[in-house]
Design a protein around this motif. Structure first.
Motif, PDB file in Angstrom:
ATOM      1  N   ASN A  23     -48.819 -64.000  11.420  1.00  0.00           N
ATOM      2  CA  ASN A  23     -49.598 -63.864  10.196  1.00  0.00           C
ATOM      3  C   ASN A  23     -49.085 -64.740   9.060  1.00  0.00           C
ATOM      4  OD1 ASN A  23     -51.352 -61.965  11.248  1.00  0.00           O
ATOM      5  ND2 ASN A  23     -50.226 -60.203  10.453  1.00  0.00           N
ATOM      6  N   PHE A  24     -47.897 -65.287   9.200  1.00  0.00           N
ATOM      7  CA  PHE A  24     -47.236 -65.944   8.079  1.00  0.00           C
ATOM      8  C   PHE A  24     -47.088 -67.457   8.262  1.00  0.00           C
ATOM      9  CE2 PHE A  24     -45.850 -61.584   8.480  1.00  0.00           C
ATOM     10  CZ  PHE A  24     -45.991 -61.095   7.190  1.00  0.00           C
ATOM     11  N   ALA A  25     -47.360 -67.977   9.454  1.00  0.00           N
ATOM     12  CA  ALA A  25     -47.073 -69.382   9.754  1.00  0.00           C
ATOM     13  C   ALA A  25     -47.859 -70.344   8.872  1.00  0.00           C
ATOM     14  CB  ALA A  25     -47.348 -69.677  11.227  1.00  0.00           C
ATOM     15  N   LEU A  26     -49.096 -69.986   8.512  1.00  0.00           N
ATOM     16  CA  LEU A  26     -49.940 -70.886   7.730  1.00  0.00           C
ATOM     17  C   LEU A  26     -49.953 -70.528   6.255  1.00  0.00           C
ATOM     18  CD1 LEU A  26     -52.918 -71.420  10.212  1.00  0.00           C
ATOM     19  CD2 LEU A  26     -50.887 -72.828   9.847  1.00  0.00           C
ATOM     20  N   ARG A  27     -48.999 -69.692   5.805  1.00  0.00           N
ATOM     21  CA  ARG A  27     -48.753 -69.413   4.380  1.00  0.00           C
ATOM     22  C   ARG A  27     -50.018 -68.989   3.643  1.00  0.00           C
ATOM     23  NH1 ARG A  27     -44.648 -71.476   6.793  1.00  0.00           N
ATOM     24  NH2 ARG A  27     -42.946 -72.451   5.619  1.00  0.00           N
ATOM     25  N   GLY A  28     -50.754 -68.033   4.199  1.00  0.00           N
ATOM     26  CA  GLY A  28     -51.995 -67.587   3.574  1.00  0.00           C
ATOM     27  C   GLY A  28     -53.234 -68.060   4.299  1.00  0.00           C
ATOM     28  N   GLY A  29     -53.050 -68.929   5.261  1.00  0.00           N
ATOM     29  CA  GLY A  29     -54.156 -69.342   6.110  1.00  0.00           C
ATOM     30  C   GLY A  29     -54.412 -68.281   7.171  1.00  0.00           C
ATOM     31  N   PRO A  30     -55.219 -68.597   8.171  1.00  0.00           N
ATOM     32  CA  PRO A  30     -55.553 -67.601   9.196  1.00  0.00           C
ATOM     33  C   PRO A  30     -54.360 -67.272  10.090  1.00  0.00           C
ATOM     34  CG  PRO A  30     -56.461 -69.733   9.776  1.00  0.00           C
ATOM     35  CD  PRO A  30     -55.929 -69.880   8.381  1.00  0.00           C
TER      36      PRO A  30
ATOM     37  N   ASN B 164     -50.928 -76.306   2.515  1.00  0.00           N
ATOM     38  CA  ASN B 164     -52.346 -75.973   2.469  1.00  0.00           C
ATOM     39  C   ASN B 164     -52.968 -76.749   1.315  1.00  0.00           C
ATOM     40  OD1 ASN B 164     -51.954 -74.155   4.563  1.00  0.00           O
ATOM     41  ND2 ASN B 164     -51.769 -72.380   3.217  1.00  0.00           N
ATOM     42  N   ILE B 165     -53.938 -77.605   1.623  1.00  0.00           N
ATOM     43  CA  ILE B 165     -54.470 -78.539   0.633  1.00  0.00           C
ATOM     44  C   ILE B 165     -55.963 -78.277   0.432  1.00  0.00           C
ATOM     45  CG2 ILE B 165     -54.836 -80.976   0.077  1.00  0.00           C
ATOM     46  CD1 ILE B 165     -52.413 -81.613   1.838  1.00  0.00           C
ATOM     47  N   ASP B 166     -56.334 -78.031  -0.811  1.00  0.00           N
ATOM     48  CA  ASP B 166     -57.750 -77.824  -1.153  1.00  0.00           C
ATOM     49  C   ASP B 166     -58.453 -79.175  -1.277  1.00  0.00           C
ATOM     50  OD1 ASP B 166     -57.764 -74.952  -1.411  1.00  0.00           O
ATOM     51  OD2 ASP B 166     -56.619 -75.203  -3.266  1.00  0.00           O
ATOM     52  N   ILE B 167     -59.597 -79.298  -0.589  1.00  0.00           N
ATOM     53  CA  ILE B 167     -60.440 -80.483  -0.732  1.00  0.00           C
ATOM     54  C   ILE B 167     -61.862 -80.012  -1.022  1.00  0.00           C
ATOM     55  CG2 ILE B 167     -58.962 -81.831   0.814  1.00  0.00           C
ATOM     56  CD1 ILE B 167     -61.048 -81.466   2.992  1.00  0.00           C
ATOM     57  N   THR B 168     -62.769 -80.948  -1.177  1.00  0.00           N
ATOM     58  CA  THR B 168     -64.123 -80.599  -1.628  1.00  0.00           C
ATOM     59  C   THR B 168     -64.860 -79.697  -0.653  1.00  0.00           C
ATOM     60  OG1 THR B 168     -64.909 -82.673  -0.664  1.00  0.00           O
ATOM     61  CG2 THR B 168     -64.335 -82.689  -3.009  1.00  0.00           C
ATOM     62  N   ASN B 169     -64.608 -79.827   0.625  1.00  0.00           N
ATOM     63  CA  ASN B 169     -65.348 -79.027   1.605  1.00  0.00           C
ATOM     64  C   ASN B 169     -64.481 -77.985   2.308  1.00  0.00           C
ATOM     65  OD1 ASN B 169     -63.860 -80.890   2.996  1.00  0.00           O
ATOM     66  ND2 ASN B 169     -65.416 -81.284   4.572  1.00  0.00           N
ATOM     67  N   GLY B 170     -63.427 -77.489   1.617  1.00  0.00           N
ATOM     68  CA  GLY B 170     -62.631 -76.428   2.205  1.00  0.00           C
ATOM     69  C   GLY B 170     -61.141 -76.629   2.011  1.00  0.00           C
TER      70      GLY B 170
END
Length: 893
Positions: free
Chosen positions: A645-652, A727-733
Motif C-alpha cells: 500500500n505504501f510503495a507508490l507514496r499515495g498512488g494505487p 509522483n508527478i502531476d501532468i495535464t492528463n493525470g
C-alpha cells in the motif's frame, strides 16, 4: 469497512479452548514421566556488627566467613543440563544494617588456565560468577550482580521473568577477586540502598547463582532450572533469614561539567562556519529514594556527548529508521516504560514499534526556516532538554510504577543576511509525559497494566504549524500464565488521539505512515477540514514456552488507518491486520554432534482495513550450536502473495511479485582469541524483478586479555526494476514515476577496546560508509495490480527521455513538447563517523570522559566506483572534529 478482527477473535478463542485440552493432556503425560524441581533454600543465620565487616579484597580470610556454612552443590545447565559441573562452586552470605556480603569460591583444578579477560563494565568475558536477587520475591524481576575472574563488574536489571536484561543499570557496589591454588575467589559488597525490598521483619528473597566455566563454555547453577522451564526468575531458590533490615533511602547527586571544542572546514562568507567553536556547560543528575521501592531520577541540562554516534544508514522505502537509545538517563530502567505494540515470537510484526520511543525527546529540530539565496542559516543539531524527571520502581505487593516528565526548549534558527540577523522558531517549547502502571496478581502468574502519554507543544509559529498541537496515546496490556507458567495468553489494546491545525492533520493523513490519499483505497480518504485524528491498535496471542521440546505462539495484531504514535512513540505503518503463528522445536540434551539445536516454522497473513489480502508469507529456520561451540543458522522464506500500500507514496496499491529469500550465518567458537563470523542474506523475485544480496564477514581478535579488536566489512546489492522515484502531476493525470535501480552499499565497522584495568578503558569505533544508486529504464505505473510484472507499467523509450544539466525531460507523445521533468535520482552518499572515548571511573560512580568524535558526510559522484567515492569524499576531506572533556562526581548520602 472490512472487519477481519472479528474473525481473528473467533479463531483466537477457539485456539485458547483447544489449548486448555492440550495442557491437561500434557500434564498427565509429564506428571507420569518427570519429577518436579524442588526449590533450594539458604538460611542466613548471622548478621554482623558494624565493627567486623569483611574487607573486600577477594581473599575470604576474614573471621566472619568462618562463622557461616558454605552453600553449593551447583548443577550444570549448559551444555548438558542436570549433570555434575566440571568444577564445583560454593558461596557464603552475611549482612549488616547497610550491606549484603557474598563470598564465593570457584574451584578449578587448573588455576593457571583461568581466563581473566579484561573488558569495560558489563563485558561478561572470561570466567565469571553471578548472583541474581529477586528481593521483591515477585518471580518476575531481579537485580543481577556479576564479577569476572579479572575483577570486572557486571550489573543488570532483570525483568519479564528473564526475557529482558537491562545492563544500563549501574549501581554502586564493591567487589574484588583473587586466584589461588584451588581456583579463584570473589567478595561482593552490595548496599541495601541499591536494591529494593519490602518492610517485613524477616525477608524472603528469590536467589540464583550462575557460574561460567569459560574453558568448557559451561554454565552451572545453584538452583537447577531445566532448559524447558517457562522462565528464569520464577524458578529461583530462596534466601531466608534477613531480619530487621531497614530500607536505605537512596540519595545521590551527580553534578557534571563539560568543556568542548569543535573544528571543521571553514565556509567562506558564512559567519556561522568560521572553522572552530568552543563551549563549556554544566548540569546535574540526581537519584532520590522516595521509599525503598520507588526512586526519583532527575536531570537538569543533561549532556550526552560521550554517547556513540548512530551507524550510517539509508532507506529508499521512505520509512523512518529505528535507532536504539544510548543516552544513559533514558536507557536506565527503561524496561518499566516499555510497551510494544505488537511484539511476537514469530517476528515480522513491527517489533520495534513502541508507545514510548525516548529518542523523540531532544530530537533534531523539525522545522525549517524561510531563507533566501545568499542568506546563511544556523540551525541547532538537537533540541535542548531543559530538564527531565523519572519516578519509577516496583512495590512489594506487585505494583510497577513509572512516570516520566520532560521539557524541551524552544529552539531557533538564526538567519544572516549581510550582517542583519533574524530568528525563526524551528522547534517549539514542548512538554512530554509518560505514565506506566502494572500490577501482578494470581500468585504472580498474571498481570494487567496500562500506559498513558502526552505531548503538548506551545503556541506554534508559522513554520512549525505542521506539528501537532497535542498528542495523546494510551494502552492496556495483560498476561495470564498457567500450568506452572508453561502456557500463556496475553496482549494489549492501544489508542491514539492527535490535535492540530487543518494543515497539521492533513500532513499526518498524507504521511508515509498513513497515505489516506491512496487513489484506489475506498476505506480511507483525506479530510482537509479535520483538526484531530483518533486511532486504535492491539495484539492478542496464545502460546506455550515450557515443559518439553515443543513451543508455539499464535495470535493477531491490528492497527487502524488512523493510529498515530510518532510524537512520542515509534510506529512504522498503519492500516494493517495480521495473523501469525510460530512453532518451535528444541533439543534439551547434547549429543556427539550438537550441544543444542532449534527448528522453527512461521507463517503470516496480512490484510488492510479495506479487506485487501496484502501478504502471505511462510518461513522455516534452524539454529545449531555445535559440539565444538561453533554456531550456525539457516532460514528460508517463501512469499506467494504480496501487495504494497505504501510503495507508490499515495498512488494505487502495488502488486509485488512472489519471492524467495534466505539468511545464513556461521560463527566460530567465541572462546578463542580469534573469532570469525560470516552472515549473508538474499532475496529474489520469481520473475527476477527484484534481486537483493548482502554479506558481512569479519573477525574479533583478542591478542591479550586487555585488548580486543573487531573488523566487520559489509557489502550489499539491491537491484529493483520498479523503484519509486516521484509522483508527478501532468495535464492528463498523475505519473507514478519509477525506475530500475542498481544500488551498491559498502561499509566497515571497526572497534578497538583496550582495558588498562576494570575502571580505566579506551574504546574506539569507526565506520566508513558509501551507498550509491544508479537509475535507468524509467517507467510509470499503469496497472498496479496486474498479474504479470511487465503489464504493471509503461516503460519509456530512449527517444522519449532527454537528460541535460542534472534534469530529465520526458516527451511522452513525441510531439516536441516536454510533458514533465524530474531531477536526476542517482545518488552517492558517503560518510565516515568515529568515536574515541577514554573513560576513567576514578571512584565508584564518578567518572571522567575524554572524547574525540569525527564526522565526514558528503555527496559523492554516482558515476564513480565505491572505493573512488570513499577516497575522494572521506580521506581527502577535512572532517568535523569534536573534542570533549566531561567530569562527574557522585555524592552519596
Amino acid at each position: 469497512m472490512f472487519k477481519p478482527t472479528l474473525a481473528l477473535c473467533v479463531l483466537f478463542i477457539g485456539a485458547f479452548t483447544f489449548s486448555q485440552d492440550i495442557a491437561e493432556a500434557d500434564a498427565k503425560v509429564n506428571d507420569a514421566d518427570a519429577s518436579d524441581v524442588i526449590p533450594k533454600k539458604i538460611y542466613v543465620t548471622r548478621g554482623i556488627g558494624e565493627d567486623s565487616p569483611p574487607t573486600i579484597d577477594g581473599l575470604l580470610n576474614d573471621p566472619i566467613w568462618e562463622t557461616v556454612d558454605w552453600a553449593g552443590d551447583y548443577i550444570e545447565n549448559r551444555p548438558d543440563e542436570n549433570t555434575p559441573p566440571s568444577y564445583q562452586t560454593k558461596f557464603k552470605i552475611v549482612y549488616d544494617s547497610k550491606f549484603l556480603y557474598i563470598g564465593v569460591r570457584c574451584l578449578d583444578g587448573e588455576p593457571e588456565n583461568i581466563v581473566k579477560r579484561m573488558s569495560r563494565r558489563d563485558g561478561f568475558d572470561g570466567d565469571w560468577v553471578e548472583f541474581n536477587i529477586d528481593s521483591y520475591h515477585d518471580k518476575r524481576t531481579a537485580f543481577s550482580f556479576t564479577v569476572t575472574a579479572a575483577g570486572v563488574k557486571g550489573d543488570e536489571l532483570v525483568s519479564e521473568n528473564g526475557n529482558n536484561w537491562d545492563d544500563s543499570w549501574n549501581p554502586i557496589w564493591y567487589t574484588r577477586t583473587h586466584v589461588d591454588d584451588e581456583g579463584w575467589t570473589a567478595e561482593l559488597k552490595i548496599p541495601f540502598s541499591q536494591i529494593k525490598f519490602g518492610k517485613e521483619a524477616e525477608q524472603v528473597w528469590g536467589l540464583q547463582s550462575t557460574r561460567r566455566f569459560f574453558r568448557a563454555e559451561e554454565r552451572s547453577l545453584w538452583q537447577r532450572i531445566p532448559l524447558d522451564a517457562p522462565g528464569w526468575v520464577s524458578e529461583f531458590g530462596e534466601l531466608h533469614g534477613l531480619k530487621n533490615i531497614e530500607s536505605q533511602h537512596q540519595l545521590e547527586i551527580q553534578p557534571y561539567t563539560v568543556a568542548s571544542g569543535e573544528t571543521y572546514e571553514a565556509e567562506e562568507g558564512n559567519p556561522f562556519r568560521d572553522g572552530n567553536e568552543t563551549d563549556i556547560n554544566f548540569g546535574l543528575d540526581a537519584k532520590i529514594g522516595i521509599t525503598n521501592d520507588l526512586t526519583l531520577d532527575l536531570t537538569v541540562n543533561p549532556d550526552f556527548g560521550q554517547v556513540e554516534a548512530d551507524p550510517s544508514a539509508i532507506a529508499l522505502d521512505g520509512f523512518q529508521i529505528f535507532f536504539r537509545e544510548q543516552r544513559p538517563f533514558f536507557v536506565e530502567n527503561n524496561n518499566i516504560f516499555n510497551f510494544n505494540l505488537s511484539q511476537s515470537q514469530a517476528g515480522n510484526t513491527f517489533g520495534f514499534d513502541n508507545v514510548f520511543y525516548s529518542r523523540r525527546i531532544g530530537r533534531s529540530p523539525q522545522g525549517s526556516p524561510d531563507s533566501a539565496d545568499g542568506e546563511f542559516v544556523d540551525i541547532p543539531d538537537n533540541t535542548q532538554i531543559i530538564g527531565a524527571a523519572k519516578f519509577s520502581g516496583k512495590t512489594k505487593d506487585g505494583w510497577a510504577i513509572g512516570v516520566l516528565e520532560s521539557v524541551t526548549a524552544e529552539k531557533y534558527a538564526t538567519i544572516d543576511n549581510n550582517g542583519e540577523r533574524r530568528r525563526e522558531v524551528v522547534e517549539p517549547l514542548t512538554n512530554y509525559f509518560v505514565g506506566r502502571l502494572q500490577k501482578d496478581f494470581n500468585e504472580r502468574n498474571s498481570y494487567i497494566g496500562g500506559i498513558f502519554t502526552a505531548v503538548n507543544r506551545d503556541a506554534l509559529a508559522e513554520n512549525v504549524s505542521f506539528l501537532h498541537r497535542s498528542a495523546y496515546t494510551g494502552g492496556f496490556d495483560f498476561k495470564h500464565q498457567w500450568h506452572d507458567r508453561d502456557w500463556y495468553v496475553g496482549g494489549n489494546i492501544n489508542w491514539s488521539h492527535i490535535e492540530g491545525s487543518e494543515e497539521a492533520i492533513r500532513a499526518t493523513q498524507e504521511s508515509i505512515t498513513h497515505l489516506f490519499q491512496r487513489v484506489d483505497a475506498d476505506h480511507v480518504s483525506v479530510d482537509e477540514e479535520r483538526t484531530s485524528l483518533t486511532g486504535t491498535g492491539g495484539n492478542l496471542q496464545l502460546g506455550k514456552v515450557g515443559d518439553g521440546h515443543f513451543m508455539f505462539e499464535t495470535g493477531g495484531t491490528w492497527r487502524s488507518p488512523e493510529l498515530e504514535m510518532n510524537d512520542i512513540g515509534f510506529q512504522r505503518e498503519s492500516d494493517d491486520i495480521r495473523h501469525y503463528t510460530w512453532i518451535g522445536y528444541r533439543t534439551l540434551k547434547p549429543d556427539s554432534t550438537f550441544r543444542r539445536v532449534g527448528i522453527n516454522y512461521n507463517h503470516w497473513s496480512v490484510w488492510d482495513f479495506g479487506g485487501n489480502h496484502n501478504q502471505l508469507r511462510f518461513n522455516t529456520n534452524s539454529w545449531q550450536n555445535w559440539d565444538n561451540n561453533w554456531f550456525t543458522n539457516l532460514g528460508v522464506n517463501y512469499v506467494p502473495i504480496q501487495y504494497d500500500n505504501f510503495a507508490l507514496r499515495g498512488g494505487p496499491r502495488l502488486r509485488r511479485s512472489p519471492e524467495m529469500s534466505f539468511w545464513n550465518s556461521v560463527r566460530t567458537d567465541n572462546r578463542k582469541k580469534l573469532r570469525l563470523q560470516f552472515f549473508h542474506n538474499g532475496a529474489r523475485a520469481l520473475d527476477n524483478s527484484i534481486q537483493r544480496y548482502s554479506v558481512e564477514f569479519g573477525f574479533r581478535y583478542q591478542p591479550i586479555d586487555a585488548l580486543r579488536i573487531s573488523v566487520f566489512p559489509q557489502y550489499s546489492i539491491n537491484n529493483d526494476k520498479l523503484q519509486y522515484i516521484d509522483n508527478i502531476d501532468i495535464t492528463n493525470g498523475v505519473r507514478y514515476l519509477n525506475g530500475e535501480i542498481e544500488q551498491r552499499t559498502l561499509s566497515m565497522s571497526v572497534r578497538l577496546n583496550y582495558n588498562i584495568n576494570p575502571n580505566l578503558t579506551v574504546q574506539y569505533w569507526g565506520q566508513p560508509f558509501i551507498s550509491r544508486g544508479r537509475y535507468s529504464n524509467f517507467k510509470h505505473v499503469t496497472d498496479a495490480t496486474a498479474r504479470e510484472f511487465n503489464n504493471r507499467f509503461l516503460q519509456y523509450d530512449t527517444n522519449q527521455v532527454a537528460f541535460e544539466e542534472d534534469t530529465f525531460s520526458v516527451d511522452e507523445d513525441l510531439d516536441g513538447t516536454v510533458d514533465f521533468t524530474f531531477d536526476d535520482p542517482d545518488f552517492a552518499f558517503v560518510q565516515f563517523r568515529s568515536n574515541l572515548v577514554v573513560r576513567w571511573e576514578y571512584i565508584p560512580g564518578s567518572e571522567i570522559f575524554l572524547v574525540w568524535s569525527q564526522d565526514v558526510s558528503q555527496s559523492g559522484d554516482p558515476a564513480n566506483g565505491l572505493f573512488a567515492n570513499l577516497e575522494d569524499n572521506v580521506f581527502g576531506q577535512t572532517p568535523q572534529n569534536i573534542f570533549l572533556l566531561k567530569a562527574t562526581y557522585r555524592f552519596v548520602f
